[in-house]
Write an enzyme that holds these catalytic residues in place. Sequence first.
Site, short mmCIF file in Angstrom:
data_model
loop_
_atom_site.label_atom_id
_atom_site.label_comp_id
_atom_site.label_asym_id
_atom_site.label_seq_id
_atom_site.Cartn_x
_atom_site.Cartn_y
_atom_site.Cartn_z
N ARG A 1 0.83 -1.20 0.00
CA ARG A 1 0.00 0.00 0.00
C ARG A 1 0.88 1.27 0.00
O ARG A 1 0.56 2.26 -0.63
CB ARG A 1 -0.85 -0.07 1.27
CG ARG A 1 -1.97 0.87 1.31
CD ARG A 1 -3.26 0.23 0.87
NE ARG A 1 -4.23 1.30 0.78
CZ ARG A 1 -5.46 1.15 0.38
NH1 ARG A 1 -5.91 -0.02 0.00
NH2 ARG A 1 -6.27 2.17 0.33
N ILE B 1 -8.43 4.86 0.68
CA ILE B 1 -7.86 5.68 1.75
C ILE B 1 -6.49 6.17 1.26
O ILE B 1 -5.64 5.35 0.88
CB ILE B 1 -7.66 4.85 3.04
CG1 ILE B 1 -8.94 4.11 3.43
CG2 ILE B 1 -7.16 5.74 4.18
CD1 ILE B 1 -10.10 4.97 3.75
N LEU B 2 -6.31 7.47 1.27
CA LEU B 2 -5.02 8.02 0.82
C LEU B 2 -3.95 7.84 1.89
O LEU B 2 -4.24 7.87 3.08
CB LEU B 2 -5.20 9.51 0.48
CG LEU B 2 -6.09 9.76 -0.74
CD1 LEU B 2 -6.52 11.21 -0.80
CD2 LEU B 2 -5.39 9.34 -2.03
N HIS C 1 -18.26 13.92 1.16
CA HIS C 1 -18.79 12.72 1.80
C HIS C 1 -20.32 12.84 1.89
O HIS C 1 -20.83 13.89 2.31
CB HIS C 1 -18.19 12.58 3.21
CG HIS C 1 -18.64 11.35 3.91
ND1 HIS C 1 -18.16 10.10 3.58
CD2 HIS C 1 -19.55 11.15 4.89
CE1 HIS C 1 -18.74 9.19 4.35
NE2 HIS C 1 -19.60 9.80 5.14
N ASP D 1 -7.52 13.91 6.40
CA ASP D 1 -6.37 13.57 7.25
C ASP D 1 -6.18 12.06 7.19
O ASP D 1 -6.77 11.39 6.35
CB ASP D 1 -6.57 14.13 8.67
CG ASP D 1 -7.72 13.46 9.40
OD1 ASP D 1 -8.28 12.46 8.89
OD2 ASP D 1 -8.05 13.93 10.51
N ASP E 1 -12.60 9.74 6.86
CA ASP E 1 -13.63 10.79 6.96
C ASP E 1 -13.58 11.51 8.31
O ASP E 1 -14.62 11.84 8.90
CB ASP E 1 -15.03 10.20 6.71
CG ASP E 1 -15.13 9.55 5.34
OD1 ASP E 1 -14.56 10.10 4.39
OD2 ASP E 1 -15.77 8.49 5.23
C1 GRF Z 1 -20.55 10.86 -3.87
O1 GRF Z 1 -21.77 10.80 -3.17
C2 GRF Z 1 -19.38 10.85 -2.93
O2 GRF Z 1 -19.57 11.59 -1.79
C3 GRF Z 1 -19.33 9.39 -2.60
O3 GRF Z 1 -19.50 8.76 -3.83
C4 GRF Z 1 -20.31 9.58 -4.66
C5 GRF Z 1 -19.54 9.83 -5.91
O4 GRF Z 1 -20.38 10.23 -6.95
N1 GRF Z 1 -18.15 9.04 -1.88
P1 GRF Z 1 -19.81 10.64 -8.38
O5 GRF Z 1 -18.81 9.58 -8.81
O6 GRF Z 1 -19.18 11.99 -8.25
O7 GRF Z 1 -21.02 10.66 -9.27
#
Ligand code: GRF
Length: 200
Positions: A61, A88-89, A103, A135, A139
């Site tokens: 990773r 996860i970055l 999110h 971070d 989330d």
């Molecule tokens: C968004 O709701 C984002 O928050 C979630 O996945 C969705 C991505 O949608 N993690 P899109 O690929 O931008 O249409």
Amino acid sequence: MVLVSGSGTNLQALLDASADEAFGARVVAVGADRDGIEGLSRAERSGVPTFVQKVGDHATRDQWDEALAARIADFKPDLVVSAGFMKILGSRVLGSFPVVNTHPALLPAFQGAHAVREALAYGVRLTGCTVHLVDAGVDTGPVIAQEAVAVQDGDDEDSLHERIKTVERRLLVEIVGRMARDGWTVSGRTVRLGRPTRRS
Ligand code: GRF
């Protein structure tokens, strides 16, 4: 630059907004962790360079994180936007660039990959979306902006997620534009948009 894993409608909103120079930002590249997704096609249709870095192509990773940081660095972005990027970055990426994420819940409620499903299962009447700095946690970074979306009787995961995404796209565009035009400061968990005011 924008990182995606799926349909890329948030990316599209950013691409559309950046067509207007007054927006103050443009998408210099789009990166993904998988091929064949609509997010990459959207970038290609807009003439934006793309790249794919798959976790599975690296022994560890950490090596993936280093490779991803190197690809991002090629484009010298001022800001990295994680818009539906489902990985996860790692510390190399996060230590090298400011990263914002969108999110589909009102953090800190419903962290993780199944936020909409879990909000429905819990029975909340109000959920929404959060734009936050990323971070090392999942989330957990400082919140920049949030907007609420009401759960309606009869909602399922898809209908609720679609209503959240309508709000999410508008909020993400607004916040990224303001960050690009006006900058931001972070103090503890508080993020303020705009230039710091000087004390005399
Ligand atoms: C968004 O709701 C984002 O928050 C979630 O996945 C969705 C991505 O949608 N993690 P899109 O690929 O931008 O249409």
